[in-house]
Motif scaffolding. Sequence first.
Motif, PDB file in Angstrom:
ATOM      1  N   ALA A   1      34.835  48.963  29.327  1.00 53.26           N
ATOM      2  CA  ALA A   1      35.888  48.000  29.005  1.00 53.26           C
ATOM      3  C   ALA A   1      35.731  47.512  27.566  1.00 53.26           C
ATOM      4  CB  ALA A   1      35.847  46.825  29.974  1.00 53.26           C
ATOM      5  N   ALA A   2      36.801  46.950  27.056  1.00 51.35           N
ATOM      6  CA  ALA A   2      36.797  46.508  25.659  1.00 51.35           C
ATOM      7  C   ALA A   2      35.863  45.337  25.420  1.00 51.35           C
ATOM      8  CB  ALA A   2      38.220  46.147  25.233  1.00 51.35           C
ATOM      9  N   ASP A   3      35.577  44.540  26.454  1.00 46.85           N
ATOM     10  CA  ASP A   3      34.828  43.309  26.240  1.00 46.85           C
ATOM     11  C   ASP A   3      33.504  43.240  26.997  1.00 46.85           C
ATOM     12  OD1 ASP A   3      35.953  43.200  28.718  1.00 46.85           O
ATOM     13  OD2 ASP A   3      36.768  41.171  28.539  1.00 46.85           O
ATOM     14  N   VAL A   4      33.095  44.308  27.683  1.00 45.82           N
ATOM     15  CA  VAL A   4      31.856  44.261  28.435  1.00 45.82           C
ATOM     16  C   VAL A   4      30.670  44.352  27.469  1.00 45.82           C
ATOM     17  CG1 VAL A   4      31.605  46.759  28.785  1.00 45.82           C
ATOM     18  CG2 VAL A   4      30.721  45.169  30.497  1.00 45.82           C
ATOM     19  N   PRO A   5      29.556  43.662  27.747  1.00 42.54           N
ATOM     20  CA  PRO A   5      28.363  43.853  26.920  1.00 42.54           C
ATOM     21  C   PRO A   5      27.908  45.313  27.007  1.00 42.54           C
ATOM     22  CG  PRO A   5      28.171  41.846  28.226  1.00 42.54           C
ATOM     23  CD  PRO A   5      29.383  42.565  28.724  1.00 42.54           C
ATOM     24  N   VAL A   6      27.889  45.987  25.882  1.00 41.28           N
ATOM     25  CA  VAL A   6      27.597  47.416  25.873  1.00 41.28           C
ATOM     26  C   VAL A   6      26.195  47.704  26.401  1.00 41.28           C
ATOM     27  CG1 VAL A   6      27.180  49.386  24.348  1.00 41.28           C
ATOM     28  CG2 VAL A   6      29.275  48.076  24.134  1.00 41.28           C
ATOM     29  N   ALA A   7      25.256  46.822  26.146  1.00 46.46           N
ATOM     30  CA  ALA A   7      23.886  47.036  26.618  1.00 46.46           C
ATOM     31  C   ALA A   7      23.836  47.107  28.136  1.00 46.46           C
ATOM     32  CB  ALA A   7      22.966  45.935  26.105  1.00 46.46           C
ATOM     33  N   ASP A   8      24.647  46.296  28.815  1.00 45.29           N
ATOM     34  CA  ASP A   8      24.678  46.323  30.278  1.00 45.29           C
ATOM     35  C   ASP A   8      25.142  47.685  30.779  1.00 45.29           C
ATOM     36  OD1 ASP A   8      24.031  43.678  29.981  1.00 45.29           O
ATOM     37  OD2 ASP A   8      25.805  42.886  31.010  1.00 45.29           O
TER      38      ASP A   8
ATOM     39  N   GLY B   1      33.050  46.559  33.358  1.00 49.92           N
ATOM     40  CA  GLY B   1      33.813  45.424  32.847  1.00 49.92           C
ATOM     41  C   GLY B   1      33.773  44.311  33.862  1.00 49.92           C
ATOM     42  N   TYR B   2      33.758  43.077  33.409  1.00 47.77           N
ATOM     43  CA  TYR B   2      33.576  41.931  34.307  1.00 47.77           C
ATOM     44  C   TYR B   2      34.864  41.180  34.609  1.00 47.77           C
ATOM     45  CZ  TYR B   2      28.663  42.810  33.241  1.00 47.77           C
ATOM     46  OH  TYR B   2      27.431  43.396  33.089  1.00 47.77           O
ATOM     47  N   ASP B   3      35.977  41.617  34.041  1.00 48.21           N
ATOM     48  CA  ASP B   3      37.251  40.971  34.328  1.00 48.21           C
ATOM     49  C   ASP B   3      37.743  41.416  35.707  1.00 48.21           C
ATOM     50  OD1 ASP B   3      40.435  41.208  34.241  1.00 48.21           O
ATOM     51  OD2 ASP B   3      39.839  39.568  32.919  1.00 48.21           O
ATOM     52  N   ARG B   4      37.887  40.452  36.637  1.00 45.60           N
ATOM     53  CA  ARG B   4      38.216  40.799  38.022  1.00 45.60           C
ATOM     54  C   ARG B   4      39.591  41.461  38.155  1.00 45.60           C
ATOM     55  NH1 ARG B   4      34.860  38.192  41.775  1.00 45.60           N
ATOM     56  NH2 ARG B   4      32.816  37.917  40.782  1.00 45.60           N
TER      57      ARG B   4
END
Length: 480
Positions: A235-242, A390-393
Amino acid sequence: MVADIAYLQQQDEAISALNDTFAHQRAAFRVAPVPDAAERVRQLRQLKTALIAQQQKLIDAINQDFGRRSSDETRLAELLPSVEGINYTIKHLNAWVKPSRRSVGLAFQPATARVIYQPLGVVGIIVPWNYPLYLAMGPLTAALAAGNRAMIKMSESTPATAAAMADLLATVFPREQVAVVCGETDIAVAFARLPFDHLLFTGGTGIGRHVMRAAAENLTPVTLELGGKSPAIIAADVPVADAAERIAFGKGLNAGQTCVAPDYVLCPRARVDELVEALRQRFSTMYPTLAENPDYTQIINPHHLQRLKGYLADAIDKGATAHAINPAEEDIGGSRVLPPTLLLDVTDDMLVMQDEIFGPLLPIVPYDNLEQALAYIAERPTPLALYYFGYDRAEQQRIMTQTQAGGMCINDTLLHVAQDDLPFGGKGPSGMGRYHGREGFLTFSQAKGVYIKQRFNGARPIYPPYGGKLLQLIYRLFIR
């Protein structure tokens, strides 16, 4: 010439033994076609006990076949889910075998209806080389739970594991209950041609077509667990390290020789460099060395090593940039170790973007917006697995509902396969049919619908001769 004649004689003898084993299982099924739930649970418990008792022998055999296979990977990815699958099945089997009550339409009363679940008979299981223990035990657990007898064809690429499996299962089951079949391609072809009551194949899409064609001659129903190119979307906003940590685990396990390994990554164009660095760090942490690292599995054999090197050379020749991750800068030439390798600037004409990779090569494909990423996936054959980070539900829900895949993980890789209460299977080029848990029980059962009427016959008004007033009333009541 003498050697050729001896080989042909051995093949003939092996095929004769194969047919004989099938005949024995079919005859035994006719004598005892419906083992009760207690007997099935007893068989599963014995199987579990033998697995645990002989685990080191199995680990050593798999390690021998791979040349080097992480013992922890064998425990985590083969033994643990095999044992957990048996435990889950034992816990739920009594509920699964109970007939299910169904409703009867008002026009057909008084009567009752139910579905009873009966064994199919003799089940064939064709096992691949990449997870030779788990991909034998999973289908076998389901087949036994449903009350069947089973023949298991092990891969010719894992002869030590095949021998260990044959020894293990012979200590638990007589040949007419469960039998292990070993041998080369000719034996595999003969195996697929047997008139099984169901045939489950796990392996490549191309071979799956041949298996389905062979089964069709006997109208044998098949479950095909294939593979394909499973994408991971960043996703565009997920922390890439995760995301990088979980993708590295999914691609590094078994050196990428996993049917549900991430096959390529769709990454926002502006974050590609960040992802490359994050993946480099995570792979380096997990595998700080490669040459003698017991945690990093080798490629199964020289043939598959050359296949992967061919993909890599083809991609580089056509303009891709390769980033091999070899933290200690070791000389691994002459071994079957292939380092995790990120591929940038890939195009559709490269083999690595056409065939399932089945190794530690990981193409990264940039995208400009999510619609473009989803269109990229939709334009290609349905994958066996799809991964979204990505963390956006709301976006998670969109990905779940607007993509096609055999199975899916949100913010993880691989682990959906180990959930016994989830079905596992693909669609089209990635497979057909489902198993694991209750779905496995149903796959290997005949769901027989039964309509039950007692002394009173409420259907008499619909018998000839037709034309009575009661029949006309039935038409007015029910055809509307």
